[in-house]
Design a protein around this motif. Structure first.
Motif, PDB file in Angstrom:
ATOM      1  N   PHE A 181       4.735  -0.615  -0.802  1.00 36.14           N
ATOM      2  CA  PHE A 181       4.668  -2.275  -1.139  1.00 36.14           C
ATOM      3  C   PHE A 181       3.610  -2.886  -1.525  1.00 36.14           C
ATOM      4  N   GLN A 182       4.088  -4.341  -1.937  1.00 39.61           N
ATOM      5  CA  GLN A 182       3.513  -5.058  -3.458  1.00 39.61           C
ATOM      6  C   GLN A 182       3.203  -6.349  -2.196  1.00 39.61           C
ATOM      7  N   ARG A 183       1.866  -6.338  -2.904  1.00 36.69           N
ATOM      8  CA  ARG A 183       1.132  -8.036  -2.826  1.00 36.69           C
ATOM      9  C   ARG A 183       0.805  -8.511  -4.041  1.00 36.69           C
ATOM     10  N   GLU A 235       1.714  -0.497   5.970  1.00 38.59           N
ATOM     11  CA  GLU A 235       1.948  -2.091   5.744  1.00 38.59           C
ATOM     12  C   GLU A 235       0.457  -3.070   6.407  1.00 38.59           C
TER      13      GLU A 235
END
Lengths: 274, 274
Positions: free
Chosen positions: B94-96, B131
């Protein structure tokens, strides 16, 4: 400047045909060699393929051209750098999360003297005016609608205000999507076509390739393709009037008030490509 | 459960060799068929390749195996779904974005009765415990360090606290990177090897493939590979003690207090692969 390509559909469709012509503009039929990228929404998820090199010779672009990914909303971009070096972090489209949805953004144009108040939430990673604008847009939406996504008309209104405001700083053609709708703002150059029954045989302008869409669709399919300059030389592309923000949903622009056709489930499962 | 793979280096290195063995675990030498993904940091930028299908037969995985992308920090994941359906939005990593940096996260394990207070800033898009944990971690960091990234020791301390807290809900092996460091938390299974001069000839455990690293590196290169179970059958892999959070930087763990070798610029430009 850069080149934009967007797709919005009423059933998941692959973009292999349109992308074949579009990618040629990144170093073959046009001179935009400073990176490219494409984002696909699939359900709530999004995947973004980026390559900070010419799309015409990119192995990642070759994969995208040949691997059919079916999506309701796609945004692609070919870059000719104006602000920000040729680096991965300056390669469009950009991605962030707001309200538990991914947002994807790509920009064609150049903004001057554009220095919005820094957000304490969405910060640019790279050095482009484009990513600054994207962060500014999301920050404004988050502040204005703190409880979650507003109704579509309110969202469209807020985006139109922002597009006008930011567009005061220069050329601001952009594509933006939250996976539900695809927003297309024309500041100078952006056109679209809606493909629906009866489907044409389309011929690419950038490569000698044709496809008979009637063979790869069902009669209720509807696909809107939005692009900087027309991708095919035998379809009627509509120019979006400068200063207009269109919201595409279910394969057609909502803002034009066109009659929506209710899509029935397809009897067969055609390939669906655009 | 799932499989994790991380790489942290002192010079940008491609992961093609290690990935060739790793991807085989997604449907060939092991049964994790519920999607896979890999994220590469390049400068401040990050690109994430995702495919919600078995990595052993994924065209995207074939691209990643054959297209050398040089990176200082890489995180890959092969999924065997426990919580959340097999869908793109549940596919790791996951990316933020936080503090103007991209953050990448992948998790191996299963958390039960884990319902952190919802963040008003980082919301999950999919339905996984993983997540949720990632959003909880970033939300806590953003609140604790509102003015930007803290010194590495403070960041490591905060992450260790969070890993212990969240790890109370079940198995919580994870890899996390902001492009500067790669954090590896072992809750049950995670091991690593540091490759440096004199470089070995390494032989994959999952495929009959060898590489002589001395031919594709310079003497000052240093590469740490972190993985759920050893990737090669002729190197000495160190088990990370359960309950430990290691911070990898410049190709070695900082927390173990190993003497860092200052990397001089390479004279030639070897291929650099791992």
């Amino acid at each position: 400047m850069c080149q934009l390509l967007g797709m919005n559909c009423n059933v998941p469709t692959d973009i292999c045909f349109s992308f074949a012509g579009f990618r040629a503009r990144g170093g073959l039929t046009d001179h935009h060699r400073d990176g490219w990228g494409i984002a696909f929404f699939e359900g709530a998820g999004a995947r973004v393929f980026l390559d900070p090199c010419a799309s015409a010779s990119s192995p990642v672009a070759e994969l995208v051209r040949s691997y059919p990914i079916r999506s309701l909303n796609v945004i692609a971009h070919i870059r000719k750098a104006t602000q920000g070096e040729v680096r991965l972090e300056n390669t469009h489209p950009f991605q962030r999360e707001l309200w538990g949805r991914y947002w994807i953004f790509a920009h064609n144009g150049n903004l001057t003297d554009y220095h919005p108040a820094p957000s304490d939430r969405f910060l640019p990673v790279g050095g482009t005016d484009s990513e600054r604008a994207f962060c500014h847009i999301l920050d404004t939406l988050a502040r204005r609608f703190p409880d979650g996504p507003p109704p579509p008309a309110a969202l469209h209104g807020a985006l139109r205000e922002l597009a006008t405001l930011i567009g005061g700083h220069g050329e601001f053609n952009f594509l933006l999507s939250d996976g539900e709708r695809l927003f297309a703002h024309c500041s100078s150059r952006l056109c679209y076509v809606v493909r629906k029954a009866p489907f044409p045989v389309a011929h690419l302008a950038d490569e000698d390739v044709s496809v008979d869409f009637s063979e790869v669709t069902s009669p209720t399919d509807r696909v809107a393709i939005i692009v900087t300059t027309p991708l095919t030389d035998n379809e009627t592309w509509r120019q979006i009037p400068p200063g207009t923000l269109l919201a595409f949903h279910d394969g057609e622009p909502e803002a034009l008030g066109e009659t929506a056709t209710i899509a029935a489930p397809a009897a067969a499962d055609p390939q669906r490509c655009a």
